[in-house]
Design an enzyme around this catalytic site. Structure first.
Site, PDB file in Angstrom:
ATOM      1  N   CYS A 125       0.859  -1.171   0.000  1.00  0.00           N
ATOM      2  CA  CYS A 125       0.000   0.000   0.000  1.00  0.00           C
ATOM      3  C   CYS A 125       0.901   1.230   0.000  1.00  0.00           C
ATOM      4  O   CYS A 125       1.996   1.210   0.554  1.00  0.00           O
ATOM      5  CB  CYS A 125      -0.932   0.096   1.193  1.00  0.00           C
ATOM      6  N   GLU A 152       3.839 -14.570 -13.297  1.00  0.00           N
ATOM      7  CA  GLU A 152       3.538 -13.271 -12.711  1.00  0.00           C
ATOM      8  C   GLU A 152       2.786 -12.349 -13.667  1.00  0.00           C
ATOM      9  O   GLU A 152       1.838 -11.679 -13.271  1.00  0.00           O
ATOM     10  CB  GLU A 152       4.889 -12.642 -12.323  1.00  0.00           C
ATOM     11  N   LYS A 159       8.589 -15.327 -13.760  1.00  0.00           N
ATOM     12  CA  LYS A 159       8.278 -14.156 -14.596  1.00  0.00           C
ATOM     13  C   LYS A 159       7.034 -14.447 -15.423  1.00  0.00           C
ATOM     14  O   LYS A 159       6.140 -13.619 -15.529  1.00  0.00           O
ATOM     15  CB  LYS A 159       9.477 -13.870 -15.497  1.00  0.00           C
ATOM     16  N   ASN A 185      -0.413   1.811   6.009  1.00  0.00           N
ATOM     17  CA  ASN A 185       0.291   0.748   5.284  1.00  0.00           C
ATOM     18  C   ASN A 185       0.875  -0.191   6.328  1.00  0.00           C
ATOM     19  O   ASN A 185       1.564   0.269   7.241  1.00  0.00           O
ATOM     20  CB  ASN A 185       1.416   1.352   4.433  1.00  0.00           C
ATOM     21  N   GLY A 186       0.578  -1.487   6.199  1.00  0.00           N
ATOM     22  CA  GLY A 186       1.097  -2.460   7.165  1.00  0.00           C
ATOM     23  C   GLY A 186      -0.015  -3.416   7.565  1.00  0.00           C
ATOM     24  O   GLY A 186      -1.045  -3.507   6.887  1.00  0.00           O
ATOM     25  N   LYS A 245       4.755  -4.288  -6.022  1.00  0.00           N
ATOM     26  CA  LYS A 245       6.207  -4.310  -6.167  1.00  0.00           C
ATOM     27  C   LYS A 245       6.908  -4.578  -4.846  1.00  0.00           C
ATOM     28  O   LYS A 245       7.894  -5.288  -4.773  1.00  0.00           O
ATOM     29  CB  LYS A 245       6.649  -2.954  -6.733  1.00  0.00           C
ATOM     30  N   TRP A 254      -3.137  -2.457  -1.576  1.00  0.00           N
ATOM     31  CA  TRP A 254      -2.964  -3.867  -1.931  1.00  0.00           C
ATOM     32  C   TRP A 254      -3.635  -4.633  -0.805  1.00  0.00           C
ATOM     33  O   TRP A 254      -3.158  -4.620   0.337  1.00  0.00           O
ATOM     34  CB  TRP A 254      -1.486  -4.228  -2.028  1.00  0.00           C
ATOM     35  N   HIS A 304      10.288 -37.950 -12.622  1.00  0.00           N
ATOM     36  CA  HIS A 304       9.799 -38.500 -11.354  1.00  0.00           C
ATOM     37  C   HIS A 304       8.383 -38.029 -11.029  1.00  0.00           C
ATOM     38  O   HIS A 304       7.998 -37.982  -9.861  1.00  0.00           O
ATOM     39  CB  HIS A 304      10.769 -38.149 -10.226  1.00  0.00           C
ATOM     40  N   GLU A 322      13.477 -18.679 -12.397  1.00  0.00           N
ATOM     41  CA  GLU A 322      13.175 -17.258 -12.583  1.00  0.00           C
ATOM     42  C   GLU A 322      12.314 -17.053 -13.837  1.00  0.00           C
ATOM     43  O   GLU A 322      11.372 -16.260 -13.832  1.00  0.00           O
ATOM     44  CB  GLU A 322      14.474 -16.448 -12.646  1.00  0.00           C
ATOM     45  N   ARG A 368       3.128  -0.138  -5.254  1.00  0.00           N
ATOM     46  CA  ARG A 368       2.932  -0.749  -3.940  1.00  0.00           C
ATOM     47  C   ARG A 368       1.567  -1.423  -3.810  1.00  0.00           C
ATOM     48  O   ARG A 368       1.288  -2.075  -2.796  1.00  0.00           O
ATOM     49  CB  ARG A 368       3.075   0.313  -2.840  1.00  0.00           C
TER      50      ARG A 368
HETATM   51  O1  M6R Z   1      12.169  -6.113  -3.122  1.00  0.00           O
HETATM   52  P1  M6R Z   1      12.544  -7.557  -3.028  1.00  0.00           P
HETATM   53  O2  M6R Z   1      13.658  -7.934  -3.940  1.00  0.00           O
HETATM   54  O3  M6R Z   1      12.813  -7.996  -1.631  1.00  0.00           O
HETATM   55  O4  M6R Z   1      11.248  -8.324  -3.512  1.00  0.00           O
HETATM   56  C1  M6R Z   1      11.170  -9.712  -3.451  1.00  0.00           C
HETATM   57  C2  M6R Z   1      10.013 -10.229  -4.258  1.00  0.00           C
HETATM   58  O5  M6R Z   1       8.806  -9.748  -3.765  1.00  0.00           O
HETATM   59  C3  M6R Z   1      10.137  -9.849  -5.745  1.00  0.00           C
HETATM   60  O6  M6R Z   1      11.334 -10.293  -6.279  1.00  0.00           O
HETATM   61  C4  M6R Z   1       8.981 -10.442  -6.558  1.00  0.00           C
HETATM   62  O7  M6R Z   1       9.079 -11.816  -6.581  1.00  0.00           O
HETATM   63  C5  M6R Z   1       9.001  -9.842  -7.958  1.00  0.00           C
HETATM   64  N1  M6R Z   1       7.735  -9.278  -8.264  1.00  0.00           N
HETATM   65  C6  M6R Z   1       9.351 -10.814  -9.006  1.00  0.00           C
HETATM   66  O8  M6R Z   1       9.321 -10.268 -10.284  1.00  0.00           O
END
Ligand code: M6R
Length: 591
Positions: free
Chosen positions: A2, A471, A468, A95-96, A586, A71, A487, A464, A27
Site C-alpha cells: 500500500c 507473474e 516471470k 500501510n502495514g 512491487k 494492496w 519423477h 526465474e 505498492r
Molecule cells: O524487493 P525484493 O527484492 O525484496 O522483492 C522480493 C520479491 O517480492 C520480488 O522479487 C517479486 O518476486 C518480484 N515481483 C518478481 O518479479
C-alpha cells in the site's frame, strides 16, 4: 504494501495526492482514495481499482489531505475497504498489518463503536477518536502504543485544519517540507519531483506536519533532529522514456546496469571491510524472496563452484521461523531490490542476532535493510517500477558474482573481475537476440501450461523464467530440474506443451538433452536457450535463441534475458498490462 501520501500547504492538496499516489501504485493498485479537509469537514473520495478512477477529485478544494493506494490484505478490494478510513472527526491512511486487530475491534465494539469496513486499519481511526483530548499527536502516541504489527500511518482531524500527524513502525515513511508545504509518503518517489527537504522516519518515531514545517519525535514525544536525505529529484521521477511499458524500458537498461554494479563494487567504500570479513567466512546463508531468492540460487552455484564455500539459500519467510543453525563465521546475505520486504528484513535480523555478519544487497538507498545490515552493497540498477523484477535481478547477479570473485581471492584463489567486466559487452550482444522470442509467442498463446527445464545454474535461471511468466501472463508454469522431470511432472506434458530448455553448461548439456528427448517424445514443442551452437538445429528443437558464450557459473545473467522477453511479449499478447499484474505489488512490506 500500500502507498500513502499526505499534504498540507498553500496549494490545493488533491493534485499532489493523486500524482503522488500514481507514483506509489507499484505498492498496490486494487483500490484508492483521498480525504480532503474543507470547511472543517472531511470529504472522502474512494474507488475500487486504480488511482486514475479518482480523476474527478483533482478539482476538489482543500489544502489538507491524505491519500492511499491499496494492496488488499484484510478485506476484499472494494470501495468500503479502500482508505482513507474515517471515524468521527478522524481520517487515517495506513500501510502495514495490525496483528491484534481482532482484540482491538472486540474492545471497541464493546464500547459501542460500529465499523464500516472489513480492514484491520479502521481500528486506528477508532483508537484516535477514543484517545483524542485536543492533541492529535498525543492521541497518535497512545494509539500506536496499542498496535501490534507494522504500520506507517498518516492522520488528520476535522478540528485541526492545519496539521497532519504520522507514526511509523516497520513500514517505511518519508516526510518533507518546502515550497510552502509539508508532505508525507511511503517513499520519496511520490515527493521527489518537488525538490523539497525529505527525512526518513525511523521505527517508533512520530511526526507533526504543520505550517511551521516538519517536527520529528521519538517514542516519548521528545523532539529529535533529522538529517535530510540526499536524493536526485530527476532520478527518482519515473519516466518510460518512450517505451510502451516500464518493464521493457528496464530490460533495455540491463547492459548499462550490470556494468555499473561491477564497477561500483570495486570502488565501494565497504570493499576493504568486506574483504576482511570474506577472509574469515566459512559458510554463507542467503535470505531473500521471489526473484531475489532466485538470484541467491544462481549465486550459490557460482560461489560453491568458484570458492568451495558452502552456501545455503533460504526463502526468507521459511528462514525466519525455522530456528536456523548459524555457526560462527557465517556470512548472511540479504538480497532485496526494495530493501523493504518484511520477510527478508525479519530473516536478516534473525541471522544477525544469531551471530552472522550481515551484508545487504539492495537497490534502494535509505531502505529499511540498510539500517540493520553491517555492510550494504548497492546494486545501482536505478528505480525499478514494473512489478516484475528484471534489471534488478541481473544487477543482483553481477554483484553476487563480484562477491564470489572477492571471496575466491580472499581464500587465495583467482579473481574473476576481468571476466565479470567483459560480461557487460556480452550481455549487450545477448540482449539483441532476445527479440527472437517474439516468434515463439503463437506456440505459447493457447498453452495450458509451460515448463522451463535446466540443470545447475540453468535450473536456477529456469525458476526465474517460470516466475516471470506466471507473474505477468497468468499462465501456470513450472521451473524444473531437468533430471527430476521423469519423477512425476512428466505426466503433465502432452501434445503441443511448450517446454523451454536452458543449455549453457557444456558439462551438463547432454544430461539436459535427455529430458528434452523425453518431452519431445510426448509431443512437446521444445524451445531452446543455449550458448552451445551444436544443439540449435537438433531435430527436437522447434526454435532456439543462441546466446554468446560465457563461464557456466555466470550464465544466468545472459540466459534470463530471453526468458524476461518471453514473459513480457506473451503478457501483452494475452492482453495484460505487464507493469501491473493482478493481485501483486512491487514492494511486499507485510508478512
Ligand atoms: O524487493 P525484493 O527484492 O525484496 O522483492 C522480493 C520479491 O517480492 C520480488 O522479487 C517479486 O518476486 C518480484 N515481483 C518478481 O518479479
Amino acid at each position: 504494501m500500500c502507498g500513502i501520501v499526505g499534504y498540507y500547504g498553500k496549494e490545493n492538496a488533491a493534485p499532489f495526492l493523486l500524482d503522488g499516489l500514481k507514483k506509489l501504485e507499484y505498492r498496490g493498485y486494487d483500490s484508492a482514495g483521498i480525504a480532503l479537509l474543507r470547511g472543517g469537514k472531511i470529504n472522502l473520495y474512494r474507488c475500487r481499482g486504480r488511482v486514475r478512477e479518482l480523476g474527478s477529485a483533482r478539482r476538489e478544494k482543500g489544502q489538507l489531505g491524505i491519500g492511499h493506494t491499496r494492496w488488499a490484505t484484510h478485506g476484499a478490494p472494494s470501495e468500503a475497504n479502500a482508505h482513507p478510513h474515517v471515524y468521527g472527526k478522524f481520517a487515517i491512511v495506513h500501510n502495514g498489518i495490525i496483528e491484534n486487530q481482532f482484540e482491538l475491534k472486540g474492545e471497541l465494539l464493546a464500547r459501542g463503536d460500529t465499523f464500516s469496513s472489513e480492514t484491520d486499519s479502521e481500528v486506528i481511526a477508532h483508537l484516535l477518536a477514543y484517545y483524542y483530548e485536543g492533541d492529535l499527536l498525543a492521541a497518535m502516541q497512545k494509539t500506536a502504543g496499542r498496535l501490534k504489527g507494522s504500520y506507517a500511518v498518516a492522520a488528520m482531524c476535522e478540528e485541526i485544519p492545519d496539521a497532519l500527524v504520522c507514526a511509523r513502525s516497520k513500514s517505511p515513511l518519508v516526510v518533507g517540507e518546502g515550497n510552502g508545504g509539508v508532505y508525507v509518503a511511503s517513499d520519496l518517489s511520490a515527493i521527489a519531483a518537488r525538490g523539497v527537504a525529505l527525512y526518513a522516519l525511523g521505527d517508533g518515531e512520530f511526526a507533526l506536519l504543520n505550517g511551521k514545517g516538519v517536527t520529528v519525535y521519538d517514542r516519548d514525544l521528545t523532539v529529535i533532529p533529522k538529517e535530510p536525505l540526499e536524493y536526485d529529484p530527476e532520478a527518482e521521477a519515473p519516466d518510460k522514456r518512450g517505451y510502451r511499458h516500464y518493464m521493457r524500458k528496464e530490460m533495455a537498461e540491463i547492459p548499462a546496469v550490470i556494468g555499473k554494479s561491477c564497477i561500483d563494487f570495486a570502488r565501494d567504500p565497504a570493499y576493504e571491510e568486506l574483504t576482511r570479513v570474506l577472509g574469515r567466512t566459512q559458510r554463507i546463508h542467503i535470505v531473500a524472496c521471489g526473484t531475489a531468492y532466485h538470484s541467491g540460487l544462481c549465486a550459490k552455484f557460482a560461489i560453491e563452484s568458484l570458492c568451495r564455500i558452502p552456501v545455503e539459500v533460504c526463502v526468507a519467510s521459511e528462514y525466519r521461523y525455522r530456528n536456523p543453525i548459524v555457526p560462527p563465521d557465517t556470512l548472511a546475505l540479504a538480497v532485496t531490490q526494495s530493501g523493504e520486504t518484511a520477510d527478508t528484513l525479519a530473516a536478516a535480523e534473525l541471522a544477525k542476532q544469531a551471530g552472522a555478519y550481515l551484508v545487504a544487497v539492495t537497490n534502494v538507498p535509505y531502505s529499511s535493510i540498510t539500517r540493520i545490515a553491517d555492510t550494504v552493497l548497492f546494486t545501482g540498477a536505478g528505480r525499478e517500477i514494473a512489478v516484475a523484477a528484471t534489471k534488478s535481478f541481473n544487477a543482483q547477479l553481477e554483484l553476487l558474482y563480484c562477491i564470489a570473485s572477492a571471496l575466491a581471492e580472499s581464500k587465495g584463489g583467482q579473481s574473476y573481475f576481468a571476466e565479470l567486466h567483459r560480461l557487460i559487452e556480452t550481455v549487450a550482444a545477448a540482449e539483441k537476440s532476445c527479440e527472437e522470442v517474439r516468434g515463439w509467442i503463437p506456440y505459447f498463446l493457447g498453452a495450458r501450461s509451460v515448463f522451463f527445464l535446466g540443470r545447475g545454474a540453468d535450473y536456477a535461471a529456469a525458476l526465474e523464467g517460470s516466475l516471470k511468466l506466471k507473474e505477468i501472463t497468468y499462465l501456470p508454469s513450472e521451473g524444473y530440474a531437468a533430471g527430476e522431470l521423469k519423477h512425476g511432472t512428466l505426466a503433465l506434458v502432452d501434445e503441443g506443451t511448450p517446454v523451454v530448455a536452458l543449455l549453457t553448461d557444456p558439462a551438463l548439456a547432454e544430461k539436459t538433452m535427455n529430458a528434452v528427448h523425453e518431452v519431445y517424445a510426448r509431443g512437446a514443442n521444445v524451445f531452446l536457450i543455449t550458448s552451445l551452437p551444436e544443439y540449435v538445429s537438433r531435430k527436437e528443437v522447434s526454435s532456439a535463441v543462441l546466446l554468446p558464450a560465457c563461464r557456466a557459473e555466470f550464465s544466468p545473467v545472459l540466459s534470463v534475458l530471453p526468458l524476461q522477453a518471453l514473459a513480457y511479449y506473451l503478457s501483452i499478447a494475452r492482453g495484460n498490462n505487464p507493469d501491473k499484474p493482478r493481485n501483486l505489488a512491487k514492494s511486499v512490506t507485510v508478512e
